[in-house]
Enzyme design. Structure first.
Site, PDB file in Angstrom:
ATOM      1  N   GLY A  13       6.609 -37.682  38.217  1.00 12.59           N
ATOM      2  CA  GLY A  13       7.536 -37.015  37.302  1.00 12.59           C
ATOM      3  C   GLY A  13       7.042 -36.886  35.879  1.00 12.59           C
ATOM      4  N   SER A  14       5.725 -36.851  35.682  1.00 16.43           N
ATOM      5  CA  SER A  14       5.263 -36.717  34.291  1.00 16.43           C
ATOM      6  C   SER A  14       5.605 -35.334  33.732  1.00 16.43           C
ATOM      7  CB  SER A  14       3.763 -37.001  34.181  1.00 16.43           C
ATOM      8  OG  SER A  14       3.012 -36.013  34.832  1.00 16.43           O
ATOM      9  N   LEU A  91       9.080 -27.324  50.979  1.00 14.30           N
ATOM     10  CA  LEU A  91       9.473 -25.924  50.791  1.00 14.30           C
ATOM     11  C   LEU A  91      10.963 -25.853  50.445  1.00 14.30           C
ATOM     12  CD1 LEU A  91       7.933 -23.731  53.637  1.00 14.30           C
ATOM     13  CD2 LEU A  91       7.611 -23.475  51.170  1.00 14.30           C
ATOM     14  N   ASN A 106       7.782 -22.881  39.395  1.00 16.19           N
ATOM     15  CA  ASN A 106       6.900 -23.961  39.841  1.00 16.19           C
ATOM     16  C   ASN A 106       5.681 -24.006  38.935  1.00 16.19           C
ATOM     17  OD1 ASN A 106       5.882 -26.001  41.608  1.00 16.19           O
ATOM     18  ND2 ASN A 106       4.569 -24.481  42.586  1.00 16.19           N
ATOM     19  N   HIS A 108       1.542 -25.068  39.096  1.00 13.26           N
ATOM     20  CA  HIS A 108       0.457 -25.370  40.030  1.00 13.26           C
ATOM     21  C   HIS A 108      -0.788 -25.742  39.221  1.00 13.26           C
ATOM     22  CE1 HIS A 108      -1.641 -25.217  43.863  1.00 13.26           C
ATOM     23  NE2 HIS A 108      -2.643 -24.650  43.217  1.00 13.26           N
ATOM     24  N   ASP A 149       2.996 -20.554  46.678  1.00  7.75           N
ATOM     25  CA  ASP A 149       2.097 -20.290  45.529  1.00  7.75           C
ATOM     26  C   ASP A 149       1.771 -18.810  45.306  1.00  7.75           C
ATOM     27  OD1 ASP A 149       1.949 -23.005  45.015  1.00  7.75           O
ATOM     28  OD2 ASP A 149       0.141 -23.293  46.196  1.00  7.75           O
TER      29      ASP A 149
HETATM   30  C1  GRF Z   1       1.256 -31.767  39.002  1.00  9.61           C
HETATM   31  O1  GRF Z   1      -0.140 -31.672  38.992  1.00  9.61           O
HETATM   32  C2  GRF Z   1       1.842 -30.436  39.410  1.00  9.61           C
HETATM   33  O2  GRF Z   1       1.080 -29.348  39.019  1.00  9.61           O
HETATM   34  C3  GRF Z   1       1.820 -30.511  40.891  1.00  9.61           C
HETATM   35  O3  GRF Z   1       2.112 -31.856  41.181  1.00  9.61           O
HETATM   36  C4  GRF Z   1       1.755 -32.694  40.089  1.00  9.61           C
HETATM   37  C5  GRF Z   1       2.987 -33.459  39.714  1.00  9.61           C
HETATM   38  O4  GRF Z   1       2.776 -34.438  38.760  1.00  9.61           O
HETATM   39  N1  GRF Z   1       2.662 -29.495  41.460  1.00  9.61           N
HETATM   40  P1  GRF Z   1       4.015 -35.191  38.118  1.00  9.61           P
HETATM   41  O5  GRF Z   1       4.848 -35.764  39.251  1.00  9.61           O
HETATM   42  O6  GRF Z   1       4.788 -34.217  37.297  1.00  9.61           O
HETATM   43  O7  GRF Z   1       3.412 -36.297  37.288  1.00  9.61           O
END
Ligand code: GRF
Length: 234
Positions: A13-14, A91, A106, A108, A149
């Site tokens: 969840g960063s 999904l 989203n 990516h 994606d």
């Molecule tokens: C991130 O790299 C995001 O792009 C991908 O999953 C990761 C999630 O990281 N979809 P966090 O849980 O937000 O730290």
């Protein structure tokens, strides 16, 4: 009117944290309010972060745990109008994708349409990037449609790949940029400044900035944030 946002996250969840902090910085100017954080994993760090910030949270139903909350229930109970995926590994059900056209986004950790699609998540993305030998990867924020994606791109930002990189060093460099790009995109969509319709008019709304001084050399976070803001017209 602020959008009522549900954040869906499977991991640490960063990105959720970055969105919370960006909204705190924006204060009254923020375009949305996180009204619920949901995860398919009860152990997800994202749920702890929600708890720490007094944001309602809960575990989502999965095939193994059908007794938990469905996404439909989350949407109805919390009157959600924008769904923000932040490291969500499942999904979104097709009927919700159809109902929420232009209202699911989203992030990516690569430059789509490269290095995306089924099975391309987390470290797998960065491993594929390194193995391919490309010298530039990056971050893509996009609307979600019924193909993994493939939804319309809202913003992209490049990140250099160094010859000395492994998945950890590259992943950390990309994640740092995600934390700068994604909260700003979330705010732009939540406030209505960026919509599926105005993204559809052409590439002018996408950030594709390859100026070396902004992207390929070491830069300060504040400088990069300033440039992303400019590009997004905030
Ligand atoms: C991130 O790299 C995001 O792009 C991908 O999953 C990761 C999630 O990281 N979809 P966090 O849980 O937000 O730290």
């Amino acid at each position: 009117m602020r959008s009522r946002i549900a954040v869906l996250a499977s991991g640490g969840g960063s990105n959720l944290q970055a969105i919370i902090e960006h909204f705190e910085r924006l204060g009254e100017r923020r375009g949305g309010e996180i009204v619920f954080v949901a995860s398919d994993r009860t152990t997800a760090g994202a749920l702890e972060r929600a708890a720490r910030h007094n944001i309602p949270f809960g575990a989502l139903a999965t095939p193994a745990r059908p007794d938990r909350l469905s996404l439909d229930e989350v949407i109805d109970r919390h009157r959600v109008d924008l769904i923000v995926l932040a490291g969500y590994l499942r999904l979104v059900p097709a009927p919700i994708v159809a109902r929420f056209q232009g209202r699911i986004i989203n992030v990516h950790p690569a430059l789509l349409p490269s290095f995306g699609g089924t099975g391309m998540y987390g470290q797998r993305v960065h491993r594929a990037v390194i193995e391919s030998g490309v010298r530039v990867t990056g971050v893509t924020a996009h609307f979600v449609d019924d193909e993994y994606d493939r939804g319309r791109i809202i913003a992209q930002w490049p990140v250099p790949v160094f010859g000395t990189d492994d998945v950890e060093t590259l992943g950390a460099r990309v994640l740092r940029v995600e934390h700068l790009v994604y909260p700003r995109v979330v705010d732009a969509v939540a406030s209505g400044r960026t919509t599926l319709a105005n993204c559809a008019t052409g590439p002018s709304n996408a950030i594709v900035d390859v100026r070396p001084s902004f992207t390929l050399l070491p830069h300060e976070d504040s400088r990069l944030a300033e440039n992303i803001d400019l590009a997004l017209g905030c």
